[in-house]
Design an enzyme around this catalytic site. Sequence first.
Site, mmCIF file in Angstrom:
data_model
loop_
_atom_site.group_PDB
_atom_site.id
_atom_site.type_symbol
_atom_site.label_atom_id
_atom_site.label_comp_id
_atom_site.label_asym_id
_atom_site.label_seq_id
_atom_site.Cartn_x
_atom_site.Cartn_y
_atom_site.Cartn_z
ATOM 1 N N PHE A 1 0.807 -1.224 0.000
ATOM 2 C CA PHE A 1 0.000 0.000 0.000
ATOM 3 C C PHE A 1 0.836 1.269 0.000
ATOM 4 O O PHE A 1 0.353 2.340 -0.370
ATOM 5 C CB PHE A 1 -0.971 0.002 1.197
ATOM 6 C CG PHE A 1 -0.405 0.493 2.490
ATOM 7 C CD1 PHE A 1 -0.641 1.793 2.923
ATOM 8 C CD2 PHE A 1 0.344 -0.337 3.305
ATOM 9 C CE1 PHE A 1 -0.140 2.249 4.130
ATOM 10 C CE2 PHE A 1 0.854 0.111 4.512
ATOM 11 C CZ PHE A 1 0.613 1.409 4.929
ATOM 12 N N LYS A 2 2.105 1.159 0.396
ATOM 13 C CA LYS A 2 2.952 2.346 0.409
ATOM 14 C C LYS A 2 3.093 2.958 -0.984
ATOM 15 O O LYS A 2 3.355 4.153 -1.129
ATOM 16 C CB LYS A 2 4.328 2.000 0.978
ATOM 17 C CG LYS A 2 4.298 1.305 2.347
ATOM 18 C CD LYS A 2 3.736 2.189 3.433
ATOM 19 C CE LYS A 2 3.610 1.463 4.754
ATOM 20 N NZ LYS A 2 4.848 1.160 5.432
ATOM 21 N N ASP A 3 2.915 2.140 -2.037
ATOM 22 C CA ASP A 3 2.973 2.671 -3.403
ATOM 23 C C ASP A 3 1.913 3.742 -3.661
ATOM 24 O O ASP A 3 2.109 4.627 -4.490
ATOM 25 C CB ASP A 3 2.762 1.551 -4.423
ATOM 26 C CG ASP A 3 3.934 0.596 -4.512
ATOM 27 O OD1 ASP A 3 5.082 1.055 -4.377
ATOM 28 O OD2 ASP A 3 3.701 -0.604 -4.720
ATOM 29 N N THR B 1 7.725 0.618 3.301
ATOM 30 C CA THR B 1 8.012 2.002 2.939
ATOM 31 C C THR B 1 9.332 2.110 2.188
ATOM 32 O O THR B 1 9.456 2.837 1.202
ATOM 33 C CB THR B 1 8.054 2.901 4.187
ATOM 34 O OG1 THR B 1 6.724 3.103 4.665
ATOM 35 C CG2 THR B 1 8.650 4.266 3.873
#
Length: 537
Positions: free
Chosen positions: A152-154, A187
């Site tokens: 999800f950091k993308d 991250t």
Amino acid sequence: MIWYNKREFCENKESRFAISLLKKGSSADTVIRIQEKGTTTMDLLYRSTRGAKEPVTASKAILQGLAEDGGLFVPTQIPALDVSMDELSRMTYQETAYQVMSRLLTDFTEEELRTCINRAYDKKFDTDVIAPLKEADGAYYLELFHGPTIAFKDMALSILPYLMTTAARKNNVKNEIVILTATSGDTGKAALAGFADVPGTRIIVFYPKHGVSPIQEKQMVTQKGANTYVVGITGNFDDAQTAVKKMFNDKELAAELSQAGFQFSSANSINIGRLVPQIVYYVYAYAALVRQNKIEAGQEINIVVPTGNFGNILAAFYAKQMGLPVNKLICASNENKVLFDFFSTGTYNRKRDFILTSSPSMDILISSNLERLIYRITGGNPEECAKLMENLSKGGEYTITPEMKAQLKDFYGNYCSEEETKEAIREVYKTSDYVIDTHTAVAAGVYKKYVKDTGDKIPAVIASTASPYKFTRSVMDAISEGHENLDDFGLADALEKLSGVAVPKAVNDIRTAPVLHDRVVDAEDMPATVKEILKIS
């Protein structure tokens, strides 16, 4: 266009509007833009949770990352998302992103913001939808792992480099920007991928050498890019994060960097440029449910988030404050249950054993973004917030007042043990033929506990934060047998056969990729390592 800060604006005697505002008592929390046609708009500003300095524009907050006093930047007010759900339900992800982000990053022009958005959310994602919803086992899973690093950091780190370089131009920054980041697994790779070979930047990522999954580590240490540096540390994530924060607050180090032509900024979720893009996908998910006739516009939903550093669930909280119809924000912890204990007791206590789990991105005892929520429930009192953070830093804990705890009613906290996490993966696969990763499984398990505790079965969106292919051994242990002798890539091939979902490109790309980063240091040597990398004597 003419720009004024508060003092300059009030001293501009040629502006009738300035004089009228001065008479009425204009707010210090806005910057007024007087356009050539004479119209005016007011920009949302950002202030530190510890309040030592005057508020700054969004672009300056993004550039700084961390406030000079060690606090985190928060908006001086939460703007309303004044777009109808009917309109939002017909928008693409990119269009939704502009509607949300333009309310919060108000000193970016429309052209600047749309350019950042369109460059970020493009073919690097493996679906045009960007963040699809999948219905499984009585909930809607918001898949946030379709970007280049399958986590999800993308969603935020694909756009942060564009926001940051745009902000640098807007503020006439001449120094090279050094992105300094600590990571618990995801991250780091997402930031490295986002900033690799971006002109005017370098990125240094520190990660716990023995605290990430093999796939996570391989993704980082094989990262290409002349401006990328990856360093393992012998401590845990909290050690890395604490050292990074100290470097941000080190005035002597900042002076040395500046003299050498560098300045620090952050790609961690402490940077408001990370947090704002995360708000988008909750709005988009709600609009998608409306579009698919799963809910009616205005109907409340619950949002479940596997939580470590508190940034992802804070974004959901901000979405609710902007007007998204959300009932409960369900905060799911693993066995490092510092947040569950906080919501239960009102005491945040990091003085406990650090547990390495199968959901390593949540193996965190200092949830940095919680400070933003603490600031809010103090009534925006920076002195009180700073005092609580000092108690945490020096004594390892703080306790909020009963009045503050009463303001946490939007949240429900619980946790899953390692066995419960494994069972959640197994249960979702058994009932829905759908495979989830270990972090998403923590959320799924906690959601079941929430329903059992409350009886509340209104529609729920579960943030699915990583591809199961990032944690193949733990996932396969939960749903299959007889693969003990397979390596992580063999496990990926086995998972493909079981799930029917192709092995992601991000995994295939690192099968034979050479290791390019092999430096490992002690946490106390991190500042010296940074200076060595930047060739600062």
